[in-house]
Motif scaffolding. Structure first.
Motif, PDB file in Angstrom:
ATOM      1  N   GLN A  92       0.813  -1.211   0.000  1.00 51.21           N
ATOM      2  CA  GLN A  92       0.000   0.000   0.000  1.00 51.21           C
ATOM      3  C   GLN A  92       0.854   1.272   0.000  1.00 51.21           C
ATOM      4  OE1 GLN A  92       0.307  -2.083   2.542  1.00 51.21           O
ATOM      5  NE2 GLN A  92       1.105  -0.843   4.236  1.00 51.21           N
ATOM      6  N   GLY A  98      -0.781   2.118  -3.600  1.00 49.47           N
ATOM      7  CA  GLY A  98      -2.075   2.636  -3.178  1.00 49.47           C
ATOM      8  C   GLY A  98      -2.413   3.933  -3.901  1.00 49.47           C
ATOM      9  N   GLU A  99      -3.553   4.472  -3.545  1.00 47.48           N
ATOM     10  CA  GLU A  99      -4.014   5.722  -4.172  1.00 47.48           C
ATOM     11  C   GLU A  99      -3.064   6.868  -3.821  1.00 47.48           C
ATOM     12  OE1 GLU A  99      -8.023   8.581  -4.288  1.00 47.48           O
ATOM     13  OE2 GLU A  99      -7.996   6.683  -3.187  1.00 47.48           O
ATOM     14  N   GLY A 100      -2.650   7.584  -4.842  1.00 49.68           N
ATOM     15  CA  GLY A 100      -1.754   8.713  -4.637  1.00 49.68           C
ATOM     16  C   GLY A 100      -0.297   8.315  -4.451  1.00 49.68           C
TER      17      GLY A 100
END
Length: 333
Positions: A79, A83-85
């Motif tokens: 993550q 992960g996002e960003g």
């Protein structure tokens, strides 16, 4: 009374050697590798192996270990990179920290196996030689976490608390990097002592290192507060430490029953090389022996000359005696 209020953290993770920047984390890893190879080579030679063999095999083991350590970290903390960003390119920035010891040892063992196979060397014997050096390498490598201000424990106001100001946390925390570093030094000393005391062989010194390390890693991991996956209330690394501990203990016991003692030969041909070098070595006592022989020959020659002189002198004396007797006889006649 608190003599030491807290342990300061470095303001930057870089050291500058003139114009050349050097990451503190990378420096600690490199120093750890150097110590592991140096001590491993000494122990390998003491067990009957050739000097330089540990270094040759480390050429295979170290890259495999670095890749394995990074893979374990990225997989178990995916993550942070996917992960996002997040930027997946950061997964390759090993100098910023993030090496899992479990992956490093596992894949490093594969690299060592390749190197040992190429040299005709049993992997367990090699593992025994480098075991305490690996523990010291971990002890040194943990200071890379200090440079990066990472992997610390819960907040505390103990005299040896670690100051953290990394943009995420601010305060004083348990210096778990220091706890693990000191624990690894103790593991190295334990393995060296036990190896000498009980003549460990066939991979048992390495198994002892693994078992002793995982005991410390379990309670130190329990103190950490960095993000981690949990299973049944325990961090993933706690479960890993427990399983690896059981495997190491099982190997130690089974190995002791099946192959007690230590290997007689750890590297084929090494003993012959040693014997050959001793035979080719010039005899330091030979010049003295040659001189003694020469002195003896001179003494024998002197004795021979003396004996010849005495014999000649005796013959002359007999001739004079005979001449005197003849003169007296002629006078009487």
């Amino acid at each position: 009374m608190n003599i030491l209020a807290s342990i300061p953290s470095p303001s930057t993770g870089e050291l500058h050697l003139g114009p050349l920047p050097l990451r503190g984390y990378a420096l600690c890893i490199l120093l750890g590798i150097f110590v592991a190879v140096w001590l491993g080579n000494r122990r390998w030679v003491a067990r009957g192996g050739r000097a330089g063999t540990v270094t040759d095999i480390a050429v295979w083991a170290v890259p495999f270990g670095l890749v394995g350590g990074r893979l374990y970290h990225v997989i178990t903390d995916h993550q942070l990179y996917f992960g996002e960003g997040r930027n997946w390119v950061d997964a390759f920035k090993i100098w910023e920290g993030g090496l899992g010891i479990w992956g490093a040892v596992a894949l490093g063992a594969v690299g060592a196996w390749v190197g040992c196979r190429r040299r005709g060397i049993p992997l367990p014997a090699y593992a025994d030689a480098i075991a305490p050096g690996l523990a010291l390498a971990q002890a040194i490598g943990r200071w890379g976490n200090w440079f990066n201000q990472e992997l610390y424990g819960r907040p505390t106001d103990l005299p040896w608390a670690l100051e953290i100001d990394n943009g995420t946390d601010l305060g004083t925390f348990h210096p778990t990097f220091l706890y693990e570093s000191l624990w690894c030094v103790g593991v190295a000393l334990l393995v060296i002592w036990a190896d000498r005391r009980f003549n460990l062989g066939h991979g048992r010194a390495f198994a002892l290192y693994v078992a002793a390390y995982t005991v410390g890693r379990f309670w130190i991991e329990y103190m950490r507060i960095d993000q981690a996956h949990e299973v049944l209330g325990l961090r993933l690394n706690n479960w890993t430490a427990l399983l690896v501990f059981l495997g190491a203990v099982a190997y130690f016991v089974i190995s002791a029953l099946r192959a007690p003692g230590r290997e007689k030969v750890v590297e084929p041909g090494a003993a012959d090389d040693t014997a050959g070098s001793d035979a080719d070595k010039p005899d330091a006592d030979k010049p003295d022996a040659d001189k003694a022989d020469a002195d003896k020959a001179d003494a024998d020659k002197a004795d021979a000359d003396k004996a010849g002189g005495d014999k000649a002198g005796g013959a002359n004396a007999d001739g004079d005696k005979a001449g005197a007797a003849g003169g007296e006889k002629a006078k009487g006649d």
